[in-house]
Scaffold this active site. Structure first.
Site, PDB file in Angstrom:
ATOM      1  N   LYS A 151      75.844  40.346  62.842  1.00  0.00           N
ATOM      2  CA  LYS A 151      74.992  41.140  63.875  1.00  0.00           C
ATOM      3  C   LYS A 151      73.605  40.301  64.121  1.00  0.00           C
ATOM      4  CE  LYS A 151      77.055  45.312  64.733  1.00  0.00           C
ATOM      5  NZ  LYS A 151      77.491  45.673  65.845  1.00  0.00           N
ATOM      6  N   LYS A 247      87.554  50.664  71.454  1.00  0.00           N
ATOM      7  CA  LYS A 247      86.967  51.961  70.016  1.00  0.00           C
ATOM      8  C   LYS A 247      87.325  53.027  70.793  1.00  0.00           C
ATOM      9  CE  LYS A 247      82.879  48.930  68.973  1.00  0.00           C
ATOM     10  NZ  LYS A 247      81.065  48.715  68.971  1.00  0.00           N
TER      11      LYS A 247
END
Length: 321
Positions: A151, A247
């Site tokens: 990230k 997702k």
């Protein structure tokens, strides 16, 4: 008659989880339970503020379709009864499980797919200082992690990736910018990142503001996350992305996720399957799509202080059924 129960549950995290736009120490999930008096099935979703969702708004959506669900709403009809998003995901996954149970089958058998013993999953390195991210990478690879998801925001991009690559020379690395790189010199940045054998870069620019990717040279494949919610989005992404991230909370459940996987493959786009933070109840529902993907990021439960039971087993960079 079907009975529907809706429950909001707060799940503390074992450690803070940070991305470019937020830091979380706990998550709130919504769980639904369906029962026909003989069989019981559950589904879980994680409402996402970035998509204008909250536990309250999701529960309101579910209450709006309660009468239809309890009267026997089919999984196919659900796709029109609720929009894409978390509420539909929780119901859709519970319906898959209830339909399978009624037929004396697993969801895998209902789909006529072999259930895998295990699937390699990414372990996420939360946004942090360079030193802390390197330490997290070292811990992950010492525990057997094979795929690390980094990230990042706009700061120390190359420095962090270089240090993590040095700490994890054999691991597959993917980078997730969470839309943070608008205004950066992407041509130079992508070229610099290519020196570290990065397998994929996820959503570098904001959804709806990613046209610069059309003419940007990127030797590393780019994956659409926030830019891709449902199958109707996919065709318009081919000129700027090589992959899409599916997702269940974004697309509204396993039904749409399976359709997205087929559409993406037909259009020549590669697959990633990801997740919001959530328990094994949510991750297990995504596995029939994950087995079709080249990159899987279903490590949500390892961030929880306590997982749903019975849970999936996470061991040496893999999730075991």
């Amino acid at each position: 008659m079907i009975a529907l129960d809706i429950q909001t549950v707060e799940l503390p995290l074992a450690r803070p989880f940070a991305i470019s736009r937020s830091v979380r120490t706990a998550i709130t999930v919504v769980r639904v339970t369906l029962t026909d008096g003989q069989w019981v099935a559950m589904g879980e979703c994680t409402p996402t503020a970035h998509y204008q969702e909250s536990a309250e708004s999701v529960c309101q959506q579910l209450e709006q379709v309660r009468a239809q669900v309890e009267a026997g709403l089919s999984r196919q009809a659900l796709q029109q009864a609720l929009p894409i998003g978390s509420a539909r995901n929780a119901l859709d996954c519970a319906m898959w499980r209830l339909d399978a149970a009624k037929q004396g089958k697993t969801v895998w058998q209902l789909l006529e797919m072999p259930a895998p013993e295990r699937v390699v999953t990414a372990e996420t390195l939360s946004l942090d200082s360079l030193e802390n991210m390197v330490k997290a990478a070292e811990v992950a690879v010492a525990g057997g992690a094979k795929l690390l998801k980094i990230k990042l925001d706009r700061l120390q991009i190359i420095e962090k990736v270089a240090a993590i690559r040095q700490a994890a020379p054999l691991a597959t690395l993917v980078v997730d910018a969470n839309e943070a790189w608008l205004g950066l010199d992407l041509d130079s940045l992508f070229q610099a990142l290519s020196e570290f054998n990065i397998a994929m870069i996820e959503q570098p620019l904001p959804a709806g503001n990613d046209k610069d990717l059309v003419h940007c040279l990127h030797p590393i494949p780019i994956c659409a996350d926030e830019s891709c919610h449902q199958r109707s989005d996919i065709a318009g992404l081919r000129d700027r992305y090589e992959m899409i991230n599916i997702k269940l909370d974004k697309c509204g459940g396993l039904t749409e996720a399976l359709a997205m996987a087929e559409a993406a493959k037909t259009l020549g786009l590669r697959l990633m399957v990801g997740c919001m933070l959530g328990s094994s109840l949510a991750m297990e529902a995504a596995l029939p799509v994950a087995v079709q993907a080249e990159c899987v990021d279903l490590d949500g439960p390892i961030w929880l202080a306590q997982d749903f039971q019975p849970g999936l087993r996470y061991h040496q960079g893999e999730v075991w059924l």
